[in-house]
Design a protein around this motif. Sequence first.
Motif, PDB file in Angstrom:
ATOM      1  N   ARG A  20       1.672   2.886   9.381  1.00 14.08           N
ATOM      2  CA  ARG A  20       0.225   3.094   9.336  1.00 14.08           C
ATOM      3  C   ARG A  20      -0.381   2.299   8.178  1.00 14.08           C
ATOM      4  O   ARG A  20       0.338   1.746   7.340  1.00 14.08           O
ATOM      5  CB  ARG A  20      -0.097   4.582   9.173  1.00 14.08           C
ATOM      6  N   GLU A  21      -1.706   2.298   8.139  1.00 12.67           N
ATOM      7  CA  GLU A  21      -2.397   1.592   7.066  1.00 12.67           C
ATOM      8  C   GLU A  21      -3.323   2.491   6.269  1.00 12.67           C
ATOM      9  O   GLU A  21      -3.912   2.054   5.280  1.00 12.67           O
ATOM     10  CB  GLU A  21      -3.218   0.424   7.647  1.00 12.67           C
ATOM     11  N   ASP A  22      -3.435   3.777   6.677  1.00 10.71           N
ATOM     12  CA  ASP A  22      -4.343   4.683   5.989  1.00 10.71           C
ATOM     13  C   ASP A  22      -3.556   5.705   5.168  1.00 10.71           C
ATOM     14  O   ASP A  22      -2.331   5.652   5.099  1.00 10.71           O
ATOM     15  CB  ASP A  22      -5.232   5.403   7.007  1.00 10.71           C
ATOM     16  N   THR A  38       0.838  -1.192   0.000  1.00 16.07           N
ATOM     17  CA  THR A  38       0.000   0.000   0.000  1.00 16.07           C
ATOM     18  C   THR A  38       0.883   1.256   0.000  1.00 16.07           C
ATOM     19  O   THR A  38       2.097   1.186   0.192  1.00 16.07           O
ATOM     20  CB  THR A  38      -0.941   0.028   1.217  1.00 16.07           C
ATOM     21  N   GLU A  46      -3.097   9.706   5.015  1.00 14.38           N
ATOM     22  CA  GLU A  46      -3.340  11.005   5.628  1.00 14.38           C
ATOM     23  C   GLU A  46      -3.037  12.100   4.599  1.00 14.38           C
ATOM     24  O   GLU A  46      -1.906  12.195   4.126  1.00 14.38           O
ATOM     25  CB  GLU A  46      -2.435  11.210   6.842  1.00 14.38           C
TER      26      GLU A  46
END
Length: 201
Positions: A112-114, A83, A116
């Motif tokens: 993180r996995e999102d 990702t 921003e």
Amino acid sequence: MPVSIKATGSKNAGHSRVCVRIECTATYRYAKQHNLSIFLSLMHRSLVASHQVENFRTRIVDGNVWRYEQINGGSAVGRANGTIGMGHYQFLQRIDDFVREGAIELDRVKRREDIERYPEANLIRYSVLPWFDFTSISHARDFSRQDSAPRITFGKITDANGRCTMPLSIHVHHALADGLHVARLVEKFELALDCPDSLPL
């Protein structure tokens, strides 16, 4: 705090890009000698240059033109799981401080996995293609989102005959900057690269 200024061109103008080859010997060797990220070191020196060219501190926000006193960096960050995250690097005057804090930000985003998204317009979007000695490059754009931030891409560094050079792509919003402003940015960038530990003017 940004300052509102009068526009000099159409806010609906297109984007322009230029690719040039620049020498980065001093900064490349400084980064190697001090165990600093080469990408973040190059980003710092280009931010130093960008602060000296008013057009690279100017953005279109909600149809109005604003000039910012400080410009920061942003980049996509690849993660081990495939990702992509977005890193945001606040400008600091000293290269060592900037790279140290930037490395912390890179590590934070990788964990993180999102995604921003930086809420402000006062940034330059950076990328690096260390595998390619490119002569031209095109950026994907989301036309549903207003974005007048410049895009700067660093290419493969070639070390030959005691000189390190790399291709550099600069992509700008044509209502805010033209070829003359890009030329000034390249000139200031080359001067900053020659003196990697110098403080901004």
